[in-house]
Design a protein around this motif. Structure first.
Motif, short mmCIF file in Angstrom:
data_model
loop_
_atom_site.label_atom_id
_atom_site.label_comp_id
_atom_site.label_asym_id
_atom_site.label_seq_id
_atom_site.Cartn_x
_atom_site.Cartn_y
_atom_site.Cartn_z
N ALA A 246 0.83 -1.21 0.00
CA ALA A 246 0.00 0.00 0.00
C ALA A 246 0.86 1.26 0.00
O ALA A 246 0.60 2.22 -0.73
N TRP A 247 1.91 1.25 0.82
CA TRP A 247 2.80 2.41 0.92
C TRP A 247 3.51 2.69 -0.41
O TRP A 247 3.53 3.81 -0.89
N GLU A 248 4.10 1.64 -0.99
CA GLU A 248 4.87 1.83 -2.21
C GLU A 248 3.96 2.15 -3.41
O GLU A 248 4.33 2.93 -4.29
N PHE A 249 2.77 1.56 -3.41
CA PHE A 249 1.85 1.88 -4.51
C PHE A 249 1.42 3.34 -4.44
O PHE A 249 1.27 4.01 -5.45
N ALA A 250 1.21 3.85 -3.22
CA ALA A 250 0.86 5.26 -3.06
C ALA A 250 1.97 6.15 -3.58
O ALA A 250 1.72 7.18 -4.24
N ASP A 251 3.24 5.79 -3.29
CA ASP A 251 4.37 6.57 -3.82
C ASP A 251 4.38 6.55 -5.34
O ASP A 251 4.58 7.59 -5.99
N LEU A 252 4.20 5.36 -5.92
CA LEU A 252 4.22 5.25 -7.37
C LEU A 252 3.08 6.06 -7.99
O LEU A 252 3.24 6.72 -9.02
N LEU A 253 1.91 6.03 -7.35
CA LEU A 253 0.77 6.79 -7.84
C LEU A 253 1.06 8.29 -7.80
O LEU A 253 0.71 9.02 -8.73
N TYR A 254 1.72 8.74 -6.74
CA TYR A 254 2.06 10.17 -6.65
C TYR A 254 2.95 10.60 -7.82
O TYR A 254 2.66 11.60 -8.50
N PHE A 255 4.04 9.86 -8.06
CA PHE A 255 4.95 10.26 -9.13
C PHE A 255 4.31 10.04 -10.51
O PHE A 255 4.53 10.83 -11.44
N GLY A 256 3.50 8.99 -10.64
CA GLY A 256 2.80 8.78 -11.89
C GLY A 256 1.81 9.90 -12.18
O GLY A 256 1.70 10.38 -13.31
N MET A 257 1.08 10.36 -11.14
CA MET A 257 0.14 11.47 -11.33
C MET A 257 0.87 12.77 -11.61
O MET A 257 0.36 13.64 -12.31
N THR A 258 2.06 12.94 -11.07
CA THR A 258 2.86 14.13 -11.38
C THR A 258 3.16 14.18 -12.88
O THR A 258 3.03 15.23 -13.52
N LYS A 259 3.55 13.04 -13.43
CA LYS A 259 3.81 12.99 -14.88
C LYS A 259 2.52 13.24 -15.67
O LYS A 259 2.53 13.93 -16.70
N ALA A 260 1.41 12.68 -15.18
CA ALA A 260 0.14 12.87 -15.87
C ALA A 260 -0.26 14.35 -15.89
O ALA A 260 -0.63 14.89 -16.94
N VAL A 261 -0.19 15.01 -14.75
CA VAL A 261 -0.56 16.43 -14.66
C VAL A 261 0.37 17.27 -15.52
O VAL A 261 -0.06 18.22 -16.19
N GLN A 262 1.66 16.93 -15.53
CA GLN A 262 2.62 17.65 -16.37
C GLN A 262 2.22 17.56 -17.84
O GLN A 262 2.41 18.51 -18.60
N ALA A 263 1.64 16.43 -18.24
CA ALA A 263 1.24 16.22 -19.63
C ALA A 263 -0.22 16.58 -19.88
O ALA A 263 -0.77 16.25 -20.92
N SER A 264 -0.86 17.28 -18.91
CA SER A 264 -2.26 17.69 -19.01
C SER A 264 -3.20 16.49 -19.14
O SER A 264 -4.22 16.55 -19.82
#
Length: 869
Positions: free
Chosen positions: A343-361
């Motif tokens: 759960a902890w590591e998936f939350a971290d991966l989701l954070y960085f993945g969403m950062t890339k998503a928001v960066q790409a609109s």
């Protein structure tokens, strides 16, 4: 769930009834040919997740074509024959995706029958045997052999069943008196029931992620208005129809209407704008929501507001760092064993993945649509992992405690992971522009490939509006708060007044000399644009008309900054303002965390005679100059580039009549178009393309190759790759090149016609005798003529201005120039003779328009002249 309506549309008509999609599936068909399948497949692919589709196929449609429709997201296929349905079952299509054309209804989604009325024995029998199976997965669909009445449709809904009605037989006009159109709101509401004395229906409002926003009431009338306007419209128990957001601005776009299992609750699925659903300015009436939705909102805000040097800002601006963190967290997730670790590591991966998503609109809704699309696929991948990752997994099993190899970097005193030493696979891939041979595509296809990357800014105004309003109402206090929040700079005053202290503009001599040289060239060119004398024209004897220029008294010049150093933008804005004679020149630029500005900006402000520098950036700086604060002088016009938040703020204040301020132009990502013939140097061409590609991943560069063969094109592509790989911003270049193009044409004339259609910010002519073709240029921000005129010179020192229209606005806007800081007045002076010459025409036209006082102003003078005789 009972859908009360399933409209039947032909492929050619599917775009004409978007309102119908909010109350159920769109049924497309019948499909007769493979061409119908292709058209439908393309349409559904583009609209998946926005509308739910089913299709009706004839026996002529091949099974492979049906599978292709299911793969792109079709909910269910209405088959024409038992054989079709059987063939689909045999190859593994689940029964939940098939509607059967008869009474053998085991294991299928539903049964489709034809009825002369809504209460035939067959329909009634099937309604009692198909639907009450305990699973809720089977549905009765009824097609009418002749146009049904509203009562017949309501009887079908009551069975329960779903009537299939051609779109041309439906209307969203609730008050329509037409006898051949059925109201979709009336049909939808017929499936609802309520025990309330006022007849209102309980209504749950949710967003597109299923988060409950609030509980309200609906009526048949409010449902009709919601369907017609595609908006959130509800029934207030006290005030009648309630148009959500009509006063607050927190409007809703209606996505879909649904019923609960027994029809006593309506669900509105909406896209919420503004601060939120609740009158308390919270996202929901149940408090603020968390989870992925909250993470997305935070990251969207951080994209604009994260202070320079912060970790999130570094993630957005450093592609290598973000890629490394995603790979690192993915590896740590694979190594996690316990429930808490996963759960902890998936939350971290989701954070960085969403950062890339928001960066790409990319929104979370976009991601969910892709998840849903993958779930709809019938054709499955093998599921094998690529060998390099299988090898990596094996290696990790052998050495489970080996740490990820990464560099470290110190930001604000804390250590964070930097780019991994192993680059991602695509970091070594070839960088090249996609080729398009103009002679082999249609005009429509050409228009599509010329289209710039979409700017998704639906949420920008929602973020900018509150900032602008806070500065407008709270002045310096709000401005200082925003500067502390976004720039991490604690200031006593948001303004630096002239004369500016010498220690704030201390520069090495080489930099000063470069600024001074550029200053003088820009001054010379812009001074040459001044008019020597007023325009004076005697339109007829005794009637003299004049036009003359006056400077705009007070101008605000926005200079992006913070950790960046942008003396060039300061020059391009400040020097024309000086030349034009503006009395009050105000700079605005975000300070560094210590509260100081880059000395280059202060030095230019000093040279152009700026009266003040606003120590702020973003929307708050724009608002301060537009409305004025206790210390920031109000300006009449705001000019200067900036990100999408700055642009949004400029457009917002321009449309506010209380601000009484204008702006230079809308702004989009930077771009360049290079026209090159056979004699163009490939290295020169590549360098010009890359000079704009490094601005940002949303920048676009275009090459129009005039009669170049494959070898000549390859030479340019090789240079693009080789030069790009040597650039520190190569990852940004990759993002820009990914949506850039090379267009192949035969003649220069064809090339410039294509350029005019695109209307680039920068146009570079790398042609033999390039100056001979300038007359063919109709739309461009600035033109760079010949091989020895790189775009960079215009950015800094040649003398022309680099604040230019982008995103196609060159068709209607000029770049910033001396006249951007001026306005023109006209005057007219008439002698008695002149008044006599035009007086009769003026009186007549005033009479025609019914403006008697206008005519009288001339008439009394003419009568006076007559008496003098």
């Amino acid at each position: 769930m009972v859908f009360p309506l399933l409209p039947l549309l032909a492929p050619s008509a599917i775009a004409s009834a978007p309102e119908l999609s909010v109350i159920g599936h769109i049924l497309i068909g019948p499909l007769l040919t493979s061409e119908d399948v292709a058209i439908t497949q393309s349409y559904i692919s583009k609209n998946f997740g926005l509308v739910e589709f089913s299709v009706q196929v004839t026996s002529a449609i091949e099974i492979d074509d049906i599978i292709s429709l299911l793969d792109v997201g079709v909910e269910a296929v209405f088959t024409e024959t038992d054989e079709q349905a059987t063939a689909l079952f045999e190859i593994g299509v689940p029964g939940s995706r098939v509607v059967f054309p008869g009474q053998d209804y085991d294991d299928v989604k539903g049964v489709h029958v034809s009825s002369t009325t809504a209460t035939t024995d067959l329909a009634t029998k099937l309604s009692k045997s198909v639907l009450p199976d305990g699973t809720g997965n089977k549905t009765l669909y009824v097609t009418f052999t002749s146009p049904p009445t509203l009562d017949q449709v309501k009887q079908t809904v009551a069975l329960p069943g779903i009537p299939i009605i051609p779109a041309e037989g439906l209307t969203t006009d609730y008050s329509s008196s037409s006898t051949d159109k059925l109201s979709v709101a009336a049909i939808f509401s017929s499936a609802l029931k309520t025990d309330r004395q006022d007849g209102y229906f309980s209504t749950l409002v949710v967003d597109t992620q299923g988060v409950a926003l609030g509980l309200v009431y609906s009526s048949e009338e409010s449902i009709a208005e919601a369907i017609k306007s595609r908006a959130g419209v509800y029934q207030s128990r006290k005030r009648g129809l309630w148009f959500k957001g009509a006063t607050s601005g927190a409007v809703q776009t209606l996505v879909r209407l649904e019923l609960d299992c027994d029809g006593d609750c309506v669900k509105f699925v909406v896209q919420q704008a503004g601060k939120g659903f609740c009158h308390l300015d919270t996202t929901t009436c149940f408090g603020r929501s968390g989870g992925v939705a909250a993470l997305e909102r935070t990251l969207v805000s951080r994209l604009e507001n994260a202070p320079p040097g912060s970790y999130t800002r570094r993630l957005f601006s450093d592609e290598k760092l973000l890629s490394a963190k995603i790979m690192e967290e993915a590896e740590e997730l694979t190594a996690a064993k316990t429930k808490d670790e996963v759960a902890w590591e998936f939350a971290d991966l989701l954070y960085f993945g969403m950062t890339k998503a928001v960066q790409a609109s990319v929104s979370w809704n976009d991601i969910e649509r892709n998840l849903d699309a993958k779930a709809k696929k019938i054709t499955r991948r093998k599921g094998d992992a690529k060998q390099k990752w299988l090898d990596a997994a094996t290696k990790n099993e052998e050495t489970p405690n080996k740490p990820v190899v990464a560099n470290t970097d110190t930001v604000n005193g804390s250590t964070t992971n930097g780019p991994a030493t192993e680059p991602a696979k695509d970091q070594t891939a070839r960088i090249h522009l996609t080729r398009v041979d103009v002679s082999k595509i249609s005009e429509t296809e050409l228009t599509d490939v010329l289209r710039r990357p979409a700017q998704k800014n639906a949420n920008i105004m929602n973020l900018v509006g509150p900032i602008v309003e806070a500065v407008r109402t709270r002045g310096d206090t709000a401005l200082l708060e925003f500067t502390a929040k976004f720039e991490k700079a604690k200031l006593d005053s948001p303004v630096l007044k002239a004369p500016f202290p010498a220690h704030l503009m201390e520069l090495d001599q080489e930099t000063k000399d470069a600024i001074d040289l550029s200053f003088e060239n820009v001054r010379k060119f812009h001074a040459g644009q001044l008019e020597d004398a007023p325009l004076v024209v005697e339109t007829m004897p005794g009637v003299v008309c004049s036009r003359f220029a006056r400077p705009i008294e007070s101008v605000g010049l926005y200079v992006p900054g913070g950790t960046a150093i942008l003396p060039s933008t300061s020059l391009m804005l400040g020097v024309p303002a000086l030349v034009a004679g503006c009395k009050n020149i105000v700079f605005a630029s975000p300070p560094r965390s210590d509260g100081t500005l880059t000395p280059e900006v202060v030095y230019v402000a000093h040279k152009v005679g700026a009266t003040a520098i606003v120590l702020a950036g973003g929307a708050q700086a724009v608002a301060a100059m537009a409305y004025g604060t206790e210390t920031v002088p109000k300006v009449n016009k705001i000019l200067g580039p900036g990100n999408q938040f700055v642009t949004a703020a400029k457009m917002l204040v321009q449309n506010d009549t209380s601000a009484l301020v204008s702006i230079d132009m809308p702004a989009g990502p930077s771009e360049v178009l290079v026209v090159a013939d056979k004699n163009a140097n490939p290295a020169f061409v590549a360098s010009d393309l890359l000079s704009q590609a490094e601005h940002g991943v949303d920048s676009q560069v275009i090459l129009i190759a005039v009669d170049l063969n494959d070898d000549e094109l390859q030479a340019i592509e090789d240079e693009v790759h080789d030069q790009a790989m040597r650039l520190p911003r190569v990852d940004i270049v990759r993002g820009a090149i990914a949506h850039s193009r090379t267009f192949q044409v035969k003649t220069v004339e064809e090339a410039l016609a294509l350029s005019n259609k695109y209307a680039p910010e920068h146009l570079i002519l790398q042609l033999d005798n390039a100056s001979e073709y300038v007359d063919l240029v109709q739309h461009a921000g600035s033109v760079f003529v010949g091989a020895w005129s790189p775009e960079s010179c215009g950015d800094y020192s040649s003398g022309t201005n680099h604040t230019l229209p982008t995103y196609g606005y060159a068709t209607v806007y000029s770049g910033v120039n001396t006249h951007s800081f001026m306005k023109h007045l006209t005057s007219q002076e008439l002698t008695p003779e002149g008044l006599k010459n035009i007086g009769g025409a003026v009186v007549r036209l005033a009479t025609v328009e019914g403006l008697d006082a206008h005519g009288n102003a001339v008439r009394v003078r003419l009568e006076h002249l007559a008496k003098e005789k």
